[in-house]
Design an enzyme around this catalytic site. Structure first.
Site, short mmCIF file in Angstrom:
data_model
loop_
_atom_site.label_atom_id
_atom_site.label_comp_id
_atom_site.label_asym_id
_atom_site.label_seq_id
_atom_site.Cartn_x
_atom_site.Cartn_y
_atom_site.Cartn_z
N TRP A 334 43.01 73.22 36.41
CA TRP A 334 44.24 72.46 36.21
C TRP A 334 44.43 72.10 34.73
CZ3 TRP A 334 45.35 67.64 34.20
CH2 TRP A 334 46.64 67.14 34.44
N HIS A 335 43.32 71.85 34.03
CA HIS A 335 43.42 71.42 32.64
C HIS A 335 43.80 72.54 31.68
CE1 HIS A 335 41.46 67.71 34.04
NE2 HIS A 335 41.95 67.18 32.95
N GLY A 336 43.67 73.78 32.10
CA GLY A 336 44.07 74.84 31.20
C GLY A 336 43.66 76.21 31.70
#
Length: 489
Positions: A334-336
């Site tokens: 989700w963060h990247g």
């Protein structure tokens, strides 16, 4: 447009509040918020406001279908349709290029990899839409029949860009009906200016120091510069690397919690009550506690919409570990769209499983100093993995912290930098603890019985917001370094 820009502080937000106050009735006030929110989102990338509207329209239709469906199969089909649309678009825009790069490295196909721009805030508003349709499916909230109200919820400029992830059921009533008191307006102004000061006075300086010692994100992420970057970091003195990672560790908390503070404060000014997103995570005594305090809205989203539906901890140890693996793989992703984020999520998964199976009772018996130190060490090294998308840089920095690159412990440049910023670093370290909060609470309680302290408390509460606004403005004037880290997620 960012909250800490002079354009936002002295034009956009004042105009928004002015028109909001002048608007009569909740329908007109919502119209003002919707208009300003769409302008805010379209300011940097106008075409992607159509993506935001289109995804909201699709979920509005799917939720209405769920509401009218007579069978559970019909409701489930509508939910699956909504998830396919939301996750499909998120996958294309956020992970499309990443997927094609990995496919190309394995097979040579496709020969040309298109660069797909990442719409700002897509991760946050996608998760808000998912929470809405799932809650409608579960019959926890009724489907919203007014599309404009649903779009207002999704696009509110307070939180649609970088959170916190606000669930529809938490603000559904306030979209329809809300009142604002002077006390809450005062609290909102105080919370907003606290976040602004945290961002402009502390986070930006921490970020600038981290960039000077660890490379900027743009340089570090450039694959063509990998050899040069490894050489640069390998030559960096160990003390410089320790300070650089520490500054990044401070920056990422101060930056993101500042955004949440400002979002919560602006919500209070107009009657919205967003839940807390941070609870001083660096004072935690375990990784488990850290993730109860860090980015609370994301952690609770994965808990309620992934971990528990998978079975949580109700189906035995092996299944619990598998469920945690899924959650932390997704948390990292989700963060990247990069393998370092996936590894960062799995890094914390390992510590969470070890704590759950072996360490929990040991940590409970140890003095708080040692458990707190353990948590800080784990998180410190985790942020190295989070910072560098090029994995050789992670190894170079980790080795350099202990002088294993043949690098010196320190030099004149690092000593000068440390001594010139020592006071600032002490203030930044205190800012990530609840010391100021406790001091304010003590002053408020003491002011009830001591007239002099009552006067001091009144002066502090009246003077602090304009003073923070003034100091932040002075810091922002002419300052070209003013990012919000979580915009990219």
């Amino acid at each position: 447009m960012v909250f800490s820009s002079l354009l936002f502080l002295y034009a956009f937000l004042p105009l928004n509040l002015l028109f909001y106050v002048l608007a009569r009735g909740i329908r007109m006030k919502n119209a003002v918020m919707l208009l300003f929110s769409l302008v805010f989102y379209a300011w940097g990338e106008p075409k992607y406001v159509l993506l935001l509207i289109g995804m909201t329209l699709a979920d509005w239709v799917f939720a209405l279908i769920m509401d009218k469906a007579r069978s559970s199969a019909g409701r489930r089909a509508a939910l699956i349709g909504a998830c396919v649309v939301n996750l499909g678009l998120l996958g294309v825009f956020k992970y499309g290029t990443f997927a094609m790069e990995n496919l190309h490295s394995l097979t040579g196909f496709p020969s040309v990899i298109p660069e797909i721009a990442l719409p700002i805030g897509i991760s946050f508003y996608t998760f808000q839409l998912l929470s809405y349709v799932v809650d409608v499916y579960r019959r926890e909230v009724p489907a919203q029949r007014d599309f404009a109200k649903l779009l207002t919820y999704v696009s509110l400029f307070h939180q649609c860009i970088a959170g916190p992830i606000v669930r529809y059921q938490d603000v559904a009533e306030e979209i329809l009906y809300r009142k604002v008191s002077l006390t809450e307006i005062s609290r909102g102004i105080g919370r907003f200016t606290t976040g602004l000061g945290k961002k402009a006075l502390l986070a930006n300086t921490c970020g600038s120091l981290a960039d000077s010692l660890l490379l900027t994100d743009a340089v570090a992420s450039n694959a063509a510069l990998l050899t040069d970057n490894v050489a640069t970091l390998a030559a960096r003195p160990a003390l410089g690397l320790w300070i650089g990672v520490l500054c990044y560790m401070l920056q990422i908390y101060l930056d993101f919690s500042a955004y949440s503070d400002m979002a919560i404060g602006m919500g209070l000014m107009i009657g919205f009550h967003y839940k807390e997103n941070f609870d001083y995570p660096y004072v935690s005594r375990s990784v488990t506690e850290f993730w109860r305090r860090w980015h609370i809205s994301l952690s609770s989203f994965f808990r309620d919409y992934v971990y528990i539906p998978l079975g949580g901890n109700r189906k035995g140890t092996a299944r619990t570990i598998f469920n945690l693996l899924v959650v932390w793989f997704l948390t990292g992703l989700w963060h990247g769209a990069s393998w370092n984020f996936v590894l960062w999520g799995l890094y914390f998964f390992v510590f969470l499983v070890v704590e759950k199976l072996f360490l929990r009772r040991v940590l409970e018996k140890l003095p708080s100093f040692f458990t707190h130190l353990y948590l800080l060490i784990v998180v410190f090294f985790g942020w190295i993995l989070f910072r560098f998308r090029q994995l050789p840089l992670v190894g170079t920095v980790a080795a350099g912290l202990f002088g294993l690159n043949g690098n010196a412990f320190t030099n004149y440049e690092i000593n000068t930098l440390l001594f010139s910023h020592i006071f600032f670093l002490v203030v930044a370290l205190l800012a990530v603890t609840p010391i100021v909060k406790y001091a304010g609470r003590f002053l408020e309680n003491a002011s009830k019985t001591h007239p002099v302290l009552a006067g001091v408390n009144a002066v502090v509460r009246v003077a602090a917001p304009p003073l923070l606004m003034l100091l932040s403005t002075m810091a922002l004037v002419g300052n070209s370094y003013n990012p919000f880290l979580y915009f990219q997620f």
